[in-house]
Design a protein around this motif. Structure first.
Motif, PDB file in Angstrom:
ATOM      1  N   ARG A 186     -26.645 -42.758 -41.955  1.00  0.00           N
ATOM      2  CA  ARG A 186     -27.049 -43.065 -43.298  1.00  0.00           C
ATOM      3  C   ARG A 186     -26.696 -41.723 -44.147  1.00  0.00           C
ATOM      4  O   ARG A 186     -26.240 -40.782 -43.570  1.00  0.00           O
ATOM      5  CB  ARG A 186     -28.448 -43.330 -43.413  1.00  0.00           C
ATOM      6  CG  ARG A 186     -29.539 -42.300 -42.848  1.00  0.00           C
ATOM      7  CD  ARG A 186     -31.137 -43.003 -42.817  1.00  0.00           C
ATOM      8  NE  ARG A 186     -31.778 -41.678 -42.519  1.00  0.00           N
ATOM      9  CZ  ARG A 186     -32.371 -41.608 -41.230  1.00  0.00           C
ATOM     10  NH1 ARG A 186     -32.140 -42.418 -40.349  1.00  0.00           N
ATOM     11  NH2 ARG A 186     -33.213 -40.738 -41.041  1.00  0.00           N
ATOM     12  N   ASP A 187     -26.767 -41.907 -45.326  1.00  0.00           N
ATOM     13  CA  ASP A 187     -26.533 -40.871 -46.230  1.00  0.00           C
ATOM     14  C   ASP A 187     -27.037 -39.364 -45.723  1.00  0.00           C
ATOM     15  O   ASP A 187     -26.423 -38.296 -46.037  1.00  0.00           O
ATOM     16  CB  ASP A 187     -26.886 -41.135 -47.566  1.00  0.00           C
ATOM     17  CG  ASP A 187     -25.907 -42.322 -48.238  1.00  0.00           C
ATOM     18  OD1 ASP A 187     -25.083 -42.488 -47.676  1.00  0.00           O
ATOM     19  OD2 ASP A 187     -26.365 -42.584 -49.380  1.00  0.00           O
ATOM     20  N   LEU A 258     -31.300 -45.252 -35.744  1.00  0.00           N
ATOM     21  CA  LEU A 258     -31.234 -46.766 -36.202  1.00  0.00           C
ATOM     22  C   LEU A 258     -32.513 -47.467 -36.221  1.00  0.00           C
ATOM     23  O   LEU A 258     -33.042 -48.544 -36.785  1.00  0.00           O
ATOM     24  CB  LEU A 258     -30.237 -47.745 -35.461  1.00  0.00           C
ATOM     25  CG  LEU A 258     -29.087 -47.168 -35.350  1.00  0.00           C
ATOM     26  CD1 LEU A 258     -27.758 -48.193 -34.611  1.00  0.00           C
ATOM     27  CD2 LEU A 258     -28.532 -47.320 -36.899  1.00  0.00           C
ATOM     28  N   GLU A 259     -33.651 -46.852 -35.571  1.00  0.00           N
ATOM     29  CA  GLU A 259     -34.984 -47.268 -35.637  1.00  0.00           C
ATOM     30  C   GLU A 259     -35.000 -48.852 -34.818  1.00  0.00           C
ATOM     31  O   GLU A 259     -35.675 -49.765 -35.260  1.00  0.00           O
ATOM     32  CB  GLU A 259     -35.533 -47.458 -36.647  1.00  0.00           C
ATOM     33  CG  GLU A 259     -35.814 -45.929 -37.470  1.00  0.00           C
ATOM     34  CD  GLU A 259     -36.342 -45.972 -38.896  1.00  0.00           C
ATOM     35  OE1 GLU A 259     -36.578 -47.129 -39.593  1.00  0.00           O
ATOM     36  OE2 GLU A 259     -36.728 -44.955 -39.413  1.00  0.00           O
ATOM     37  N   VAL A 260     -34.366 -48.933 -33.648  1.00  0.00           N
ATOM     38  CA  VAL A 260     -34.267 -50.131 -32.939  1.00  0.00           C
ATOM     39  C   VAL A 260     -34.527 -49.637 -31.507  1.00  0.00           C
ATOM     40  O   VAL A 260     -34.166 -48.597 -31.162  1.00  0.00           O
ATOM     41  CB  VAL A 260     -32.976 -50.765 -33.067  1.00  0.00           C
ATOM     42  CG1 VAL A 260     -32.623 -51.307 -34.509  1.00  0.00           C
ATOM     43  CG2 VAL A 260     -31.705 -50.076 -32.648  1.00  0.00           C
ATOM     44  N   LYS A 273     -23.200 -51.752 -34.696  1.00  0.00           N
ATOM     45  CA  LYS A 273     -23.516 -51.198 -36.077  1.00  0.00           C
ATOM     46  C   LYS A 273     -22.963 -49.848 -36.303  1.00  0.00           C
ATOM     47  O   LYS A 273     -22.935 -49.484 -37.468  1.00  0.00           O
ATOM     48  CB  LYS A 273     -24.940 -51.284 -36.098  1.00  0.00           C
ATOM     49  CG  LYS A 273     -25.828 -52.515 -35.730  1.00  0.00           C
ATOM     50  CD  LYS A 273     -27.179 -52.309 -35.793  1.00  0.00           C
ATOM     51  CE  LYS A 273     -28.125 -53.882 -35.696  1.00  0.00           C
ATOM     52  NZ  LYS A 273     -29.408 -53.721 -35.575  1.00  0.00           N
ATOM     53  N   LEU A 274     -22.381 -49.336 -34.911  1.00  0.00           N
ATOM     54  CA  LEU A 274     -21.963 -47.759 -35.278  1.00  0.00           C
ATOM     55  C   LEU A 274     -20.312 -47.797 -35.839  1.00  0.00           C
ATOM     56  O   LEU A 274     -19.831 -46.863 -36.047  1.00  0.00           O
ATOM     57  CB  LEU A 274     -22.056 -47.111 -34.190  1.00  0.00           C
ATOM     58  CG  LEU A 274     -23.432 -46.892 -33.542  1.00  0.00           C
ATOM     59  CD1 LEU A 274     -23.394 -46.063 -32.121  1.00  0.00           C
ATOM     60  CD2 LEU A 274     -24.461 -46.332 -34.536  1.00  0.00           C
ATOM     61  N   GLY A 275     -19.786 -49.090 -35.751  1.00  0.00           N
ATOM     62  CA  GLY A 275     -18.365 -49.078 -36.324  1.00  0.00           C
ATOM     63  C   GLY A 275     -17.181 -48.862 -35.241  1.00  0.00           C
ATOM     64  O   GLY A 275     -17.805 -49.321 -33.968  1.00  0.00           O
ATOM     65  N   SER A 276     -16.250 -48.166 -35.329  1.00  0.00           N
ATOM     66  CA  SER A 276     -15.186 -48.209 -34.601  1.00  0.00           C
ATOM     67  C   SER A 276     -15.530 -47.367 -33.278  1.00  0.00           C
ATOM     68  O   SER A 276     -15.131 -47.633 -32.311  1.00  0.00           O
ATOM     69  CB  SER A 276     -13.831 -47.679 -34.999  1.00  0.00           C
ATOM     70  OG  SER A 276     -14.227 -46.416 -35.585  1.00  0.00           O
ATOM     71  N   ILE A 277     -16.563 -46.475 -33.501  1.00  0.00           N
ATOM     72  CA  ILE A 277     -17.019 -45.605 -32.344  1.00  0.00           C
ATOM     73  C   ILE A 277     -17.448 -46.460 -31.134  1.00  0.00           C
ATOM     74  O   ILE A 277     -17.841 -46.054 -29.935  1.00  0.00           O
ATOM     75  CB  ILE A 277     -17.899 -44.450 -32.805  1.00  0.00           C
ATOM     76  CG1 ILE A 277     -18.166 -43.698 -31.672  1.00  0.00           C
ATOM     77  CG2 ILE A 277     -19.171 -44.996 -33.134  1.00  0.00           C
ATOM     78  CD1 ILE A 277     -17.074 -42.536 -31.380  1.00  0.00           C
ATOM     79  N   GLY A 368     -27.765 -32.578 -43.056  1.00  0.00           N
ATOM     80  CA  GLY A 368     -27.890 -33.933 -42.364  1.00  0.00           C
ATOM     81  C   GLY A 368     -27.192 -34.100 -40.814  1.00  0.00           C
ATOM     82  O   GLY A 368     -27.411 -35.048 -40.479  1.00  0.00           O
ATOM     83  N   ALA A 369     -27.078 -32.781 -40.245  1.00  0.00           N
ATOM     84  CA  ALA A 369     -26.305 -33.099 -39.102  1.00  0.00           C
ATOM     85  C   ALA A 369     -27.241 -33.360 -37.753  1.00  0.00           C
ATOM     86  O   ALA A 369     -28.421 -32.187 -37.697  1.00  0.00           O
ATOM     87  CB  ALA A 369     -25.584 -31.771 -38.809  1.00  0.00           C
ATOM     88  N   ARG A 370     -26.982 -33.716 -36.829  1.00  0.00           N
ATOM     89  CA  ARG A 370     -28.047 -33.751 -35.677  1.00  0.00           C
ATOM     90  C   ARG A 370     -26.885 -34.025 -34.419  1.00  0.00           C
ATOM     91  O   ARG A 370     -26.194 -35.047 -34.208  1.00  0.00           O
ATOM     92  CB  ARG A 370     -28.833 -35.016 -35.479  1.00  0.00           C
ATOM     93  CG  ARG A 370     -29.666 -35.099 -34.339  1.00  0.00           C
ATOM     94  CD  ARG A 370     -30.676 -36.268 -34.164  1.00  0.00           C
ATOM     95  NE  ARG A 370     -31.359 -36.412 -35.348  1.00  0.00           N
ATOM     96  CZ  ARG A 370     -32.143 -37.732 -35.448  1.00  0.00           C
ATOM     97  NH1 ARG A 370     -32.112 -38.584 -34.431  1.00  0.00           N
ATOM     98  NH2 ARG A 370     -32.974 -37.730 -36.588  1.00  0.00           N
TER      99      ARG A 370
END
Length: 436
Positions: A186-187, A258-260, A273-277, A368-370
Motif C-alpha cells: 500500500r502507499d 495484507l491482514e489475511v 494479489k501481489l502481482g507479478s512477484i 515505508g520500508a519493511r
C-alpha cells in the motif's frame, strides 16, 4: 568532504550494458574480459588496485580489496559480489537495442539492466564516491566481479573457490543478487525482499535407447516414444508443497501486511494479489521440473536409436534426496538419467548485525520500508561462496514502481531498470556500508 554515492550510478550502468558480455556456455563470450578490464579501470581511477583471473580464454573475473584508512581492521571483510555476464538477447525483439544502454521512459534499457549490471553499477558508484571523498566503510570490503554466473559459475565463482580460495580468506558474510527490491503493499508500506535462501539446481539429461529402424515398420522399442512418455510424466507432475523457514517468514509477513490468514495449501490465491512477484514466490512453494529441450532423429522415415531430453529441476532447501528419488520413479527403468549440473540449495537465517544494517539503511531512504526474508527460485554465485562457509544474502536495493513487472525483467525482452531506483539503491548501499 561530501560524497554523492548516486552521482555516477546511471552512467556506469549504461556503460556496463554497452559491453556485450553474453554468455553462450563453455565457449568464450564476447566481452567478459573487456568488462572486467573496464571495472578494473574504474577502481584504479580512485586508487583501488585489483587483479583479474581467467578460468579460460576471456572468462575473466576480478577481485579487489578495499580497506582504506579509517576502516575497522578488526572486523572480517564483507564480500560484495556481482557477475558481469548476461544471457543472450535478440535485438529484433527489443524496443531499444539490448546493448545500447539507452534511457527512455525514466529507465535504463538493456540486457543486464536488472541481472545484474544495475547492482554492479551501484557498488562501483558508491565505492568510487567514498574513495574520492576519503570516507571509509565500517569494515574491509572484498569486491568480486565474476564471469559465467548465467551458465552455472563453472568459469567464475566456483572456479575461484576451487583455484583461488585464499583470495576469500576471512570472509564470513556476503551480499549480492537477487534481493532488496520493493514490493508495494500500500502507499505507506513496501516489503523489501531480502534473499536468505535459494533453491538447488538439478539440470538433468534423460536418455532413451531403443531399436533403430524404418519409419514404416511397427516398432515396440521406440526411443522417442519412451522418452516422450517420461517427459510428459515429469512435466505434468504436481510437486507437493514444501514450506521452508525462509518461505514461512515471507508468507507470515505478507499475511500480516495484507491482514489475511494465509493457508499455505491455497497460498497462490493470496499471492496473486501481489502481482507479478507471485510467479517467483509461487515457484518456491515446492520442487519444480520443466522440460526444456528435446533431441531425436534426423529424418521422417528413420526411427532413431536414441532420444534425449533436458530437464530444468529445482529443489527447495532440504528437498534434494526426495527430489532425485521422485525423478527416478517418474522416468522409469528404461530411461538413463545424467546430471549435467547439480548444485545445492542455500539457506541462512534472517538475523544478525548485517540484517539489522539492511533494515536501517532501507528505512532511512524509505520510511515505508519493511525488510522481509524470502526464498528465491533461481540460483546465484552464492552457491559457490556457501561452499566455504560464507553466509549469503541477496541485497541489491531497488525501490520500484508498483506496476513494474520486475520478475519479467529477468532474462526477458525489454529488460530495464528505473533510473531513480538505481539512485535509491546507491544511497541505500552507501548507508549500509557505513554500519554493516
Amino acid at each position: 568532504m561530501d560524497h554523492r554515492p548516486d552521482a555516477e550510478v546511471v552512467e556506469i550502468c549504461r556503460d556496463l550494458i554497452r559491453i556485450d558480455t553474453t554468455n553462450f556456455g563453455p565457449q568464450p563470450g564476447p566481452g567478459e574480459r573487456e568488462a572486467a578490464e573496464h571495472v578494473a579501470g574504474l577502481l584504479d581511477e580512485v586508487g583501488i588496485s585489483s587483479e583479474i583471473f581467467e578460468a579460460g580464454p576471456k572468462r575473466a573475473s576480478l577481485i579487489a580489496d578495499w580497506a582504506p584508512e579509517g576502516v575497522d581492521t578488526s572486523a572480517t571483510p564483507l564480500l560484495i559480489h556481482g557477475h558481469l555476464d548476461v544471457v543472450p538477447a535478440n535485438a529484433d525483439d527489443w524496443t531499444h537495442h539490448p546493448f545500447a544502454g539507452e534511457i527512455a521512459d525514466g529507465c535504463v534499457w538493456g540486457r543486464g539492466a536488472v541481472d545484474m549490471k544495475d547492482f554492479d553499477a551501484m557498488v562501483l558508484s558508491v565505492i568510487r564516491a567514498r574513495a574520492r571523498a576519503g570516507v571509509a566503510p565500517r569494515r574491509p570490503v572484498k569486491l568480486v566481479f565474476t564471469a559465467d554466473e548465467e551458465a552455472g559459475s563453472h568459469y567464475g565463482a566456483h572456479w575461484l573457490v576451487d583455484h583461488h580460495r585464499d583470495q576469500l580468506d576471512g570472509c564470513t558474510e556476503a551480499i549480492g543478487e537477487v534481493g532488496g527490491f520493493s514490493l508495494t503493499v500500500r502507499d505507506d508500506l513496501r516489503l523489501y525482499l531480502i534473499q536468505t535462501a535459494e533453491k538447488g539446481i538439478a539440470w538433468l539429461r534423460l536418455i532413451a535407447d531403443g531399436t533403430a529402424g524404418h519409419g514404416s515398420m511397427r516398432n515396440d522399442d521406440n526411443a522417442v516414444t519412451e522418452l516422450a512418455a517420461a517427459v510428459a510424466r515429469i512435466g505434468a507432475y504436481d510437486w507437493p508443497h514444501k514450506i521452508t523457514e525462509a518461505q514461512r517468514a515471507f508468507l507470515d509477513a505478507v499475511s500480516e501486511a495484507l491482514e489475511v490468514e494465509l493457508d499455505p495449501d491455497r497460498a497462490q490465491e493470496t499471492l496473486a494479489k501481489l502481482g507479478s512477484i507471485s510467479r517467483m514466490i509461487g515457484a518456491t512453494m515446492s520442487n519444480t521440473t520443466n522440460p526444456t529441450m528435446l533431441t531425436a532423429g534426423y529424418k521422417h522415415n528413420v526411427i532413431p536409436g536414441r532420444a534425449e531430453a533436458a530437464i530444468d529441476g529445482r529443489f527447495v532447501p532440504g528437498g534434494r534426496e526426495e527430489f532425485l528419488a521422485t525423478i527416478k520413479e517418474l522416468v522409469g527403468d528404461k530411461i538413463t538419467i545424467e546430471m549435467d549440473t547439480l548444485q545445492p540449495s542455500v539457506e541462512t537465517e534472517f538475523s544478525g548485525a548485517l540484517v539489522e544494517a539492511m533494515q536501517r539503511s532501507l528505512a532511512a531512504e524509505d520510511p515505508g520500508a519493511r525488510a522481509v526474508p524470502y526464498l528465491m527460485s533461481g540460483g546465484t554465485d552464492a552457491k559457490a561462496w556457501d561452499r566455504i562457509g560464507i553466509r549469503c544474502f541477496g541485497f541489491a536495493p531497488l525501490r520500484l514502481p508498483a506496476d513494474l513487472d520486475f520478475v519479467g525483467m529477468f532474462h526477458g525482452v525489454d529488460e530495464r531498470v528505473p533510473t531513480d531506483a538505481l539512485e535509491f539503491g546507491a544511497r541505500v548501499l552507501d548507508r549500509f556500508l557505513a554500519t554493516a
